[in-house]
Design a protein around this motif. Structure first.
Motif, PDB file in Angstrom:
ATOM      1  N   ARG A 204      42.795  85.975  40.916  1.00  0.00           N
ATOM      2  CA  ARG A 204      41.735  85.703  39.963  1.00  0.00           C
ATOM      3  C   ARG A 204      40.872  86.955  39.854  1.00  0.00           C
ATOM      4  O   ARG A 204      40.408  87.487  40.853  1.00  0.00           O
ATOM      5  N   PRO A 205      40.695  87.429  38.650  1.00  0.00           N
ATOM      6  CA  PRO A 205      39.894  88.654  38.537  1.00  0.00           C
ATOM      7  C   PRO A 205      38.457  88.362  38.902  1.00  0.00           C
ATOM      8  O   PRO A 205      37.907  87.340  38.517  1.00  0.00           O
ATOM      9  N   THR A 206      37.887  89.224  39.690  1.00  0.00           N
ATOM     10  CA  THR A 206      36.514  88.989  40.091  1.00  0.00           C
ATOM     11  C   THR A 206      35.546  89.729  39.178  1.00  0.00           C
ATOM     12  O   THR A 206      34.424  89.329  39.004  1.00  0.00           O
ATOM     13  N   GLN A 207      36.006  90.810  38.612  1.00  0.00           N
ATOM     14  CA  GLN A 207      35.059  91.633  37.862  1.00  0.00           C
ATOM     15  C   GLN A 207      35.683  92.122  36.558  1.00  0.00           C
ATOM     16  O   GLN A 207      35.877  93.285  36.341  1.00  0.00           O
ATOM     17  N   SER A 208      36.101  91.166  35.723  1.00  0.00           N
ATOM     18  CA  SER A 208      36.705  91.618  34.473  1.00  0.00           C
ATOM     19  C   SER A 208      35.808  91.310  33.292  1.00  0.00           C
ATOM     20  O   SER A 208      36.223  91.267  32.166  1.00  0.00           O
ATOM     21  N   ARG A 209      34.578  91.045  33.591  1.00  0.00           N
ATOM     22  CA  ARG A 209      33.648  90.788  32.498  1.00  0.00           C
ATOM     23  C   ARG A 209      33.556  92.014  31.608  1.00  0.00           C
ATOM     24  O   ARG A 209      33.321  93.117  32.069  1.00  0.00           O
TER      25      ARG A 209
ATOM     26  N   LEU B  48      45.798  90.617  26.074  1.00  0.00           N
ATOM     27  CA  LEU B  48      45.922  90.959  27.499  1.00  0.00           C
ATOM     28  C   LEU B  48      46.250  89.738  28.350  1.00  0.00           C
ATOM     29  O   LEU B  48      46.937  89.831  29.362  1.00  0.00           O
ATOM     30  N   TYR B  49      45.744  88.572  27.932  1.00  0.00           N
ATOM     31  CA  TYR B  49      46.015  87.333  28.656  1.00  0.00           C
ATOM     32  C   TYR B  49      46.666  86.348  27.693  1.00  0.00           C
ATOM     33  O   TYR B  49      46.217  86.191  26.566  1.00  0.00           O
ATOM     34  N   GLY B  50      47.725  85.709  28.161  1.00  0.00           N
ATOM     35  CA  GLY B  50      48.350  84.702  27.313  1.00  0.00           C
ATOM     36  C   GLY B  50      49.787  84.452  27.701  1.00  0.00           C
ATOM     37  O   GLY B  50      50.298  84.986  28.694  1.00  0.00           O
TER      38      GLY B  50
ATOM     39  N   TRP C 299      48.953  88.772  32.259  1.00  0.00           N
ATOM     40  CA  TRP C 299      47.685  88.722  33.000  1.00  0.00           C
ATOM     41  C   TRP C 299      47.118  90.133  32.986  1.00  0.00           C
ATOM     42  O   TRP C 299      47.728  91.035  33.543  1.00  0.00           O
ATOM     43  N   ASN C 300      46.028  90.288  32.291  1.00  0.00           N
ATOM     44  CA  ASN C 300      45.394  91.608  32.136  1.00  0.00           C
ATOM     45  C   ASN C 300      46.394  92.645  31.590  1.00  0.00           C
ATOM     46  O   ASN C 300      46.409  93.784  32.022  1.00  0.00           O
ATOM     47  N   GLY C 301      47.222  92.202  30.658  1.00  0.00           N
ATOM     48  CA  GLY C 301      48.134  93.128  29.999  1.00  0.00           C
ATOM     49  C   GLY C 301      49.429  93.393  30.738  1.00  0.00           C
ATOM     50  O   GLY C 301      50.287  94.116  30.230  1.00  0.00           O
TER      51      GLY C 301
HETATM   52  C1  LIG Z   1      42.770  95.218  34.056  1.00  0.00           C
HETATM   53  O1  LIG Z   1      43.500  96.410  33.968  1.00  0.00           O
HETATM   54  C2  LIG Z   1      42.705  97.558  33.801  1.00  0.00           C
HETATM   55  C3  LIG Z   1      43.611  98.749  33.643  1.00  0.00           C
HETATM   56  O2  LIG Z   1      44.790  98.433  33.021  1.00  0.00           O
HETATM   57  C4  LIG Z   1      41.769  97.733  34.974  1.00  0.00           C
HETATM   58  O3  LIG Z   1      40.944  98.848  34.779  1.00  0.00           O
HETATM   59  C5  LIG Z   1      40.940  96.485  35.155  1.00  0.00           C
HETATM   60  O4  LIG Z   1      40.153  96.601  36.310  1.00  0.00           O
HETATM   61  C6  LIG Z   1      41.818  95.272  35.240  1.00  0.00           C
HETATM   62  N1  LIG Z   1      40.980  94.089  35.277  1.00  0.00           N
HETATM   63  C7  LIG Z   1      41.213  93.083  36.082  1.00  0.00           C
HETATM   64  C8  LIG Z   1      40.284  91.961  35.986  1.00  0.00           C
HETATM   65  O5  LIG Z   1      42.136  93.061  36.875  1.00  0.00           O
END
Ligand SMILES: *[C@@H]1O[C@H](CO)[C@@H](O)[C@H](O)[C@H]1NC(C)=O
Length: 303
Positions: free
Chosen positions: A246-251, A106-108, A123-125
């Motif tokens: 910057r993702p805030t909640q991708s844990r 997803l990241y790279g 970035w996040n796929g």
């Molecule tokens: C990454 O993408 C998914 C769906 O493709 C989404 O549900 C998720 O919130 C995203 N995460 C970030 C950190 O952007």
């Protein structure tokens, strides 16, 4: 009997050894709540870390494709690209790759399927196409634009295949041309007052068949540049070292374990051959790497 006594001692010793190893491993994992930064890396998995949340250690996984490098470091949540350090030496990956179109993880940063001058940042796929400028090619080993001589499988630039040391016209430009040197193109400009002559492939005094005198207006690039009719992309602005947003909640809470990847960095393979496409945006400066990464060596070109 003597034999059964020996057996009992041996079994006891083995049991102790097994228990001891297990305890030692558990004891080795530092408690994030006792750590100054309240975050510590997992001792077994390089893509996992522990954070002290309300006084309790919680474990988290890095965004898919990244590994833990330390609090307030890396590109997201204390995690970074694995090739930036030896973070996974003697450690395993807890998570397999989650792939989307163009993104192995997803990241790279990943090689392009059909071009040596392009690559993908994910970035996040979500993949964004990037271009290497000024004759540089994407190097899958360093994940950066690099001198062609350093990029295996993409050694010679398609512009220079006809003659590795010839000058090549640049579209209908009267002043600019490519100078191939050992198969590698450099963008050149004729000295003032001279124009590039397509017949002799040299800068000469005008007029020529196509050029009256040096002009400041240029024909649009990408037309008739002689390779694949691709339009030359505009140089991209240099990406910030810390990509946004910057993702805030991708844990991602620990997922059930699936099949583990054996390597984190995708290499070129028969399914993913490098085929030079040859679209190069015009730039007069010396080539600069994109993506914020410097080329490993600068030995490829002689100016
Ligand atoms: C990454 O993408 C998914 C769906 O493709 C989404 O549900 C998720 O919130 C995203 N995460 C970030 C950190 O952007």
């Amino acid at each position: 009997s003597q034999a059964s006594d020996n057996m009992r001692i041996l079994t006891g010793a083995l049991l102790l050894a097994v228990l001891g190893t297990g305890l030692a491993q558990q004891l080795q994992q530092p408690d994030p709540c006792e750590h100054r930064h309240r975050v510590v890396g997992d001792i077994t998995y390089c893509d996992r870390y522990w954070e002290c949340v309300s006084g309790t250690p919680q474990n988290y996984d890095c965004p898919n494709g990244l590994v833990f490098v330390g609090r307030n470091r890396g590109i997201a949540e204390g995690c970074d690209y694995p090739w930036r350090g030896a973070y996974c030496d003697n450690k395993q990956l807890a998570n397999p790759p989650l792939s989307t179109e163009h993104c192995d993880w997803l990241y790279g940063i990943f090689g392009h399927e059909t071009s040596c001058t392009r690559y993908w940042t994910c970035w996040n796929g979500t993949a964004t196409e990037q271009f290497c400028i000024g004759g540089l090619l994407y190097n899958e080993e360093t994940h950066a634009c690099d001198w062609p001589s350093n990029v295996r499988g993409c050694q010679k630039h398609p512009l220079c295949t006809e003659d590795p040391d010839a000058n090549v016209p640049l579209g209908s430009s009267c002043e600019r041309y490519w100078a191939c040197q050992g198969g590698y193109p450099r963008l050149q400009r004729c000295p003032a007052t001279l124009v590039f002559d397509k017949q002799s492939r040299r800068c000469i005094a005008p007029p020529t068949q196509d050029c009256e005198a040096p002009t400041t207006t240029e024909a649009p690039l990408g037309e008739g540049t002689g390779f694949r009719g691709e339009s030359a992309p505009r140089p991209q602005p240099r990406p910030r070292t810390r990509p946004q947003p910057r993702p805030t909640q991708s844990r991602i809470q620990q997922q059930p374990q699936q099949q583990r990847p054996t390597k984190i960095a995708p290499q070129s393979s028969p399914e993913r051959p490098f085929v030079p496409a040859g679209a190069i945006p015009v730039r007069f400066n010396d080539p600069e790497p994109q993506g914020g990464f410097a080329p490993q060596q600068q030995g490829g070109f002689s100016p």
